[in-house]
Every structure is written in structure tokens, then in C-alpha cells.
Design an enzyme around this catalytic site. Structure first.
Site, PDB file in Angstrom:
ATOM      1  N   CYS A  87       0.851  -1.212   0.000  1.00  0.00           N
ATOM      2  CA  CYS A  87       0.000   0.000   0.000  1.00  0.00           C
ATOM      3  C   CYS A  87       0.876   1.247   0.000  1.00  0.00           C
ATOM      4  O   CYS A  87       1.157   1.825   1.051  1.00  0.00           O
ATOM      5  CB  CYS A  87      -0.928   0.015   1.211  1.00  0.00           C
ATOM      6  SG  CYS A  87      -2.188  -1.254   1.185  1.00  0.00           S
ATOM      7  N   CYS A 163      -3.820  -7.914   7.750  1.00  0.00           N
ATOM      8  CA  CYS A 163      -3.781  -6.993   6.607  1.00  0.00           C
ATOM      9  C   CYS A 163      -5.162  -6.381   6.441  1.00  0.00           C
ATOM     10  O   CYS A 163      -6.118  -7.082   6.060  1.00  0.00           O
ATOM     11  CB  CYS A 163      -3.372  -7.718   5.335  1.00  0.00           C
ATOM     12  SG  CYS A 163      -3.414  -6.657   3.873  1.00  0.00           S
ATOM     13  N   TYR A 318      -9.856 -10.276 -25.361  1.00  0.00           N
ATOM     14  CA  TYR A 318      -9.104 -10.585 -24.134  1.00  0.00           C
ATOM     15  C   TYR A 318     -10.107 -10.910 -23.032  1.00  0.00           C
ATOM     16  O   TYR A 318     -10.081 -10.352 -21.944  1.00  0.00           O
ATOM     17  CB  TYR A 318      -8.220  -9.408 -23.713  1.00  0.00           C
ATOM     18  CG  TYR A 318      -7.247  -8.947 -24.775  1.00  0.00           C
ATOM     19  CD1 TYR A 318      -6.045  -9.612 -24.981  1.00  0.00           C
ATOM     20  CD2 TYR A 318      -7.528  -7.837 -25.569  1.00  0.00           C
ATOM     21  CE1 TYR A 318      -5.149  -9.184 -25.946  1.00  0.00           C
ATOM     22  CE2 TYR A 318      -6.645  -7.400 -26.540  1.00  0.00           C
ATOM     23  CZ  TYR A 318      -5.459  -8.086 -26.719  1.00  0.00           C
ATOM     24  OH  TYR A 318      -4.579  -7.659 -27.684  1.00  0.00           O
ATOM     25  N   GLU A 339     -10.959 -15.501 -26.176  1.00  0.00           N
ATOM     26  CA  GLU A 339      -9.922 -15.698 -25.150  1.00  0.00           C
ATOM     27  C   GLU A 339      -9.015 -16.851 -25.565  1.00  0.00           C
ATOM     28  O   GLU A 339      -9.496 -17.897 -26.032  1.00  0.00           O
ATOM     29  CB  GLU A 339     -10.568 -15.998 -23.798  1.00  0.00           C
ATOM     30  CG  GLU A 339      -9.641 -16.503 -22.722  1.00  0.00           C
ATOM     31  CD  GLU A 339      -8.500 -15.550 -22.398  1.00  0.00           C
ATOM     32  OE1 GLU A 339      -7.372 -16.040 -22.218  1.00  0.00           O
ATOM     33  OE2 GLU A 339      -8.749 -14.327 -22.331  1.00  0.00           O
ATOM     34  N   ASP A 384     -10.073  -5.466 -22.852  1.00  0.00           N
ATOM     35  CA  ASP A 384      -9.551  -5.472 -21.483  1.00  0.00           C
ATOM     36  C   ASP A 384      -8.228  -6.232 -21.499  1.00  0.00           C
ATOM     37  O   ASP A 384      -8.112  -7.337 -20.957  1.00  0.00           O
ATOM     38  CB  ASP A 384     -10.552  -6.126 -20.522  1.00  0.00           C
ATOM     39  CG  ASP A 384     -10.132  -5.983 -19.064  1.00  0.00           C
ATOM     40  OD1 ASP A 384      -9.182  -5.224 -18.786  1.00  0.00           O
ATOM     41  OD2 ASP A 384     -10.736  -6.640 -18.204  1.00  0.00           O
ATOM     42  N   CYS A 411      -5.611  -1.263 -17.113  1.00  0.00           N
ATOM     43  CA  CYS A 411      -5.034  -1.161 -15.770  1.00  0.00           C
ATOM     44  C   CYS A 411      -3.685  -0.451 -15.795  1.00  0.00           C
ATOM     45  O   CYS A 411      -3.022  -0.348 -14.762  1.00  0.00           O
ATOM     46  CB  CYS A 411      -4.883  -2.553 -15.151  1.00  0.00           C
ATOM     47  SG  CYS A 411      -3.788  -3.646 -16.090  1.00  0.00           S
TER      48      CYS A 411
END
Length: 454
Positions: A87, A163, A318, A339, A384, A411
Site C-alpha cells: 500500500c 492486513c 481478451y 480468449e 480489457d 489497468c
């Protein structure tokens, strides 16, 4: 000679003001125009730093003293934040993290007149991480099992007992494994010598079913009796365990999972719900780790498509387990999901059948091979891709098959910027980019870009 002299003239210790964050989460400061990347910094911090590495165009530095902290700097809610590398931004207040992430996207997308919207927050900022991948080792003398995340820029394990960004029950599973593995003569893995039994523990946990799939990643090409017995012990003694799998990974590699996963006991999946569809997630299934933000993204795209296209034909590239295709099936005339991993397409077909979906076709092929052979046109293509983004050939083929819009889910804002630049060079218009916070307290950003074709 000038470059070498210039670097030598930069003091090793400086007092600087942090301007903003880079796309990798480092603070950016400058000394006479020379860029310095500062670890664990917040915009508007005034800090004393020590340069640890000088390069031609930039330097890396660490903070030795915070002289005047930013008003956005806060106390991390996790006691391990400073030593654990998971983090990176937890010392920055959450609302400001969202602004930072939008700014990172804006800095990378250097295309005129593109609307970059405010970052949509995660519904949960603690307990959101539903895929846990802990490396396992052991202490040198006492042989005590260690499990946790790596320290930043190292392979030294931080032994984590709690966590707060993952569901609390996962701590209990990991602690049970720590305490009981030695009772079955199961040792922790030592990376330097490539010895030891248990390399990783992977947990797939479900918000929908409240179940957990436990995967023991072992340094072996076969399953011993002691591993089978240990798997049964986990399954029989812990609640909410859907099953225990054993993944064989005898190679000396940075890859977490090996090529073979065997079900030891129970089921080899958990069920998760996105929009109004139920999905099966296995040990090796790609699925978003934050189901709360994933729901935000899928509902956002579903609502956008339904408002702008009436019963479109959709190409889902994807596709993984056809998550987008399945979630969009309610508003589409038909969907083709492509895929290349056969295990994923097999799982997708099973999910489609169980959800009683009739208009989604699943194709086991890599994207480029499919694009080259497909003759149909699609109103909308949804991308994606992995962090590396798309190749120019893939983008070119998508342009040939798509008539109205490309929805690009990314991402990695750096590769998204590259691919959007290519699409605009081909006459496309970027309608907007919508950032989502899929990974609170980290520098990672998920983006949805809507591209209108000419």
C-alpha cells in the site's frame, strides 16, 4: 563531460518541495530543472532528501526528514505500511488519492481536448482485496513459517498477521497455515537455495458466497501424502472453505503459479456475483481482485452502452472467463467473447450455461488470429488487455471489425496513452476517459476509455 559534471554538481542532500506523484507513485521534485523521484512522498511535502542514485536525466532519493508535511498526509491505518510494499499511498488521505490518480492519467494522456473525469472511488477502501498471494518462507534457525508481502524493491518477506485491505478471515487462514504446516513436516521455501516445500499461498475469496478457495503452491512436480493430509486439515478445521487446491511449481521462477493445479478436497472454485450474474473463479482464473469497484465498472459500461446503442452486437476481446460479455448480454443482440486460454473459455461456457444465457458465443483463440479470420462487423468492441496493452496490429484489426465504438478498459495508463494516441492517428475520437479506483492506497489506476470511430 558536461552531463557527468552536471550530475556531480548536484548535492547528495537537498531540501525540496514535492510537486506531484509519478505514475509509479514516487514524489516528483526538481533541482535546477533536474528531476528527482522521492519515495514515500506526498504532494506539497517539504522534505530533506538523500540521493541514492543519479542518472543522466533524473535521480532517485529517500526522505531523511519531513520538514513541513502536506496537509493531505495522514497516519496510515495499517501498522505495517512503512515496511510492507503493498500500500504505497496509505499515508495520503483517500479523497486526495483520487485527485492524484486523475492527475496521473491527465499527465500521461497527451491528447488535446480529451475529457478525463474525476476518479470514481472504490465502494470499500478496506477489506477490498479478494485475491491474496502471499509468498512463504521460514526463519533460518527456528524454521518458523513466514507469510506476507515483500518489502518494497526486495524479496524480503514482511511477516503479516493482519492486513486491513483484505477480508479479515484471510488472516485466520494464513495463521492456521503458519501454525500447522510444520506439524505435517511442510517447510517454507528458501529462494536463494531453491529448497523447501511451500512457495506461496493464494486465496480467492468471495463477497457473494463468503467462501474461500485456498491454493497451496509447492516446490514440487508431484503431490506428497503430507500435502494431501495438510489440505484436508485446512478444509476440515476452517469454516467457509470451498476447497483446497495444490499447484505444482518446481521451477526457479518469479511466476507464482505453475502449469498444473490439482484439486485436493472440496470444490476448485468460489462463486462471485457481478451485476446480476454469478461467476465461478478458479485458482488460475483472471478476475478483478476488488469486486466492489469491478461492479462499478461493469454497471458503468452497461449503462453507457444501453443509453447509446440499442441492442448492439458486441465483440469482447481478451475475454478471460467472458466477464464483460456475460455482464453485457442483457443489453446486446449478441456477444462474441474471444480468449486464448482454454481453461478460461471452458469455464466461461459453464458460467453461460448456469446463468441461462443464450446470446454469448465463446471462442478459444488469440485476439489477432480471430480478428484476421472474422468476417462479421460489430457495433462495439470491448478491450480489457493485460498491462502491456494492445499491439498496433490488434488495434488496426479492431478498427476493421468495429463500426461505432471501442470501449478500452486498462489497468496501465501508460500503455493506454500509447494505444489511444495510435487510435487518434487513425481518425478516432476519444469521447472521455473515466478513471476508477480499483486498488485503493496504491498507485494503480483502472481506466475506461470510450472511443468513437470516424
Amino acid at each position: 563531460m558536461h552531463e557527468i559534471t552536471y550530475k556531480k554538481n548536484i548535492p547528495t542532500e537537498l531540501i525540496v518541495t514535492i510537486e506531484k506523484l509519478s505514475n509509479l507513485g514516487y514524489g516528483i521534485a526538481r533541482f535546477n530543472g533536474y528531476v528527482i523521484f522521492v519515495k514515500d512522498a506526498c504532494p506539497d511535502d517539504v522534505v530533506k532528501i538523500k540521493l541514492i542514485k543519479k542518472n543522466k536525466n533524473y535521480a532517485n532519493a529517500i526522505i531523511t526528514e519531513i520538514i513541513s508535511p502536506s496537509k493531505h498526509r495522514i497516519k496510515p491505518f495499517c501498522a505495517m505500511q512503512k515496511v510492507c510494499g503493498a500500500c504505497q499511498l496509505q499515508f495520503i488521505e483517500y479523497d486526495f488519492q483520487l485527485k492524484i490518480k486523475r492527475e496521473i492519467v491527465s499527465d500521461l494522456i497527451k491528447i488535446p481536448d480529451v475529457e478525463i473525469r474525476d476518479t470514481i472511488p472504490s465502494t470499500k477502501t478496506e477489506g477490498y482485496r479478494h485475491k491474496i498471494q502471499y509468498p512463504i518462507s521460514e526463519t533460518k534457525n527456528s524454521k518458523r513459517i513466514l507469510a506476507g508481502y515483500y518489502k518494497t524493491d526486495s524479496h524480503e518477506i514482511v511477516n503479516i498477521k493482519h492486513c486491513p485491505i483484505q477480508p479479515e478471515y484471510c488472516d485466520k487462514i494464513i495463521e492456521f497455515i503458519r501454525e500447522n504446516a510444520p506439524l505435517f513436516d511442510i517447510s517454507g521455501y528458501t529462494e536463494s537455495s531453491h529448497k523447501g516445500d511451500l512457495k506461496h499461498v493464494v486465496i480467492r475469496t468471495s463477497e457473494y458466497s463468503k467462501q474461500n478457495l485456498v491454493v497451496l503452491v509447492v516446490n514440487s512436480d508431484k503431490i506428497s501424502d503430507k500435502l494431501k493430509q495438510f489440505a484436508q486439515k485446512i478444509y476440515n478445521n476452517l469454516e467457509n472453505i470451498s476447497g483446497v487446491c495444490i499447484n505444482l511449481n518446481p521451477k526457479k521462477t518469479n511466476l507464482i503459479l505453475g502449469n498444473k493445479t490439482v484439486l485436493a478436497i472440496g470444490n476448485d472454485f468460489v462463486e462471485e456475483k457481478l451485476t446480476n450474474k454469478v461467476f465461478k473463479i478458479g485458482a488460475e482464473t483472471f478476475f478483478q481482485i476488488n469486486p466492489y469497484s469491478a461492479n462499478n465498472i461493469f454497471n458503468f459500461i452497461k449503462e453507457y452502452i444501453s443509453k447509446n446503442c440499442e441492442l448492439p452486437s458486441i465483440l469482447d476481446a481478451y475475454a478471460g472467463i467472458a466477464t464483460f460479455g456475460i455482464c453485457m448480454s442483457d443489453i446486446a443482440a449478441y456477444v462474441v467473447s474471444v480468449e486464448e486460454v482454454k481453461a478460461s473459455t471452458d469455464m466461461a461456457k459453464e458460467i453461460i450455461k448456469e446463468n441461462n444465457i443464450k446470446n454469448v458465443e465463446v471462442i478459444n483463440s488469440d485476439a489477432d488470429s480471430y480478428f484476421n479470420s472474422e468476417k462479421r462487423k460489430f457495433d462495439i468492441t470491448i478491450f480489457d488487455p493485460p498491462r502491456k496493452g494492445c499491439s498496433e496490429i490488434t488495434l488496426e484489426n479492431a478498427l476493421k471489425l468495429t463500426t461505432k465504438k471501442i470501449i478500452y478498459v486498462s489497468c496501465n495508463p501508460a500503455t493506454l496513452a500509447r494505444d489511444l494516441k495510435y487510435l487518434t492517428s487513425k481518425g478516432c475520437k476519444i469521447e472521455f476517459i473515466q478513471p476508477f479506483d480499483m486498488f485503493p492506497h496504491t498507485y494503480h489506476i483502472e481506466n475506461v476509455a470510450v472511443i468513437n470511430l470516424k
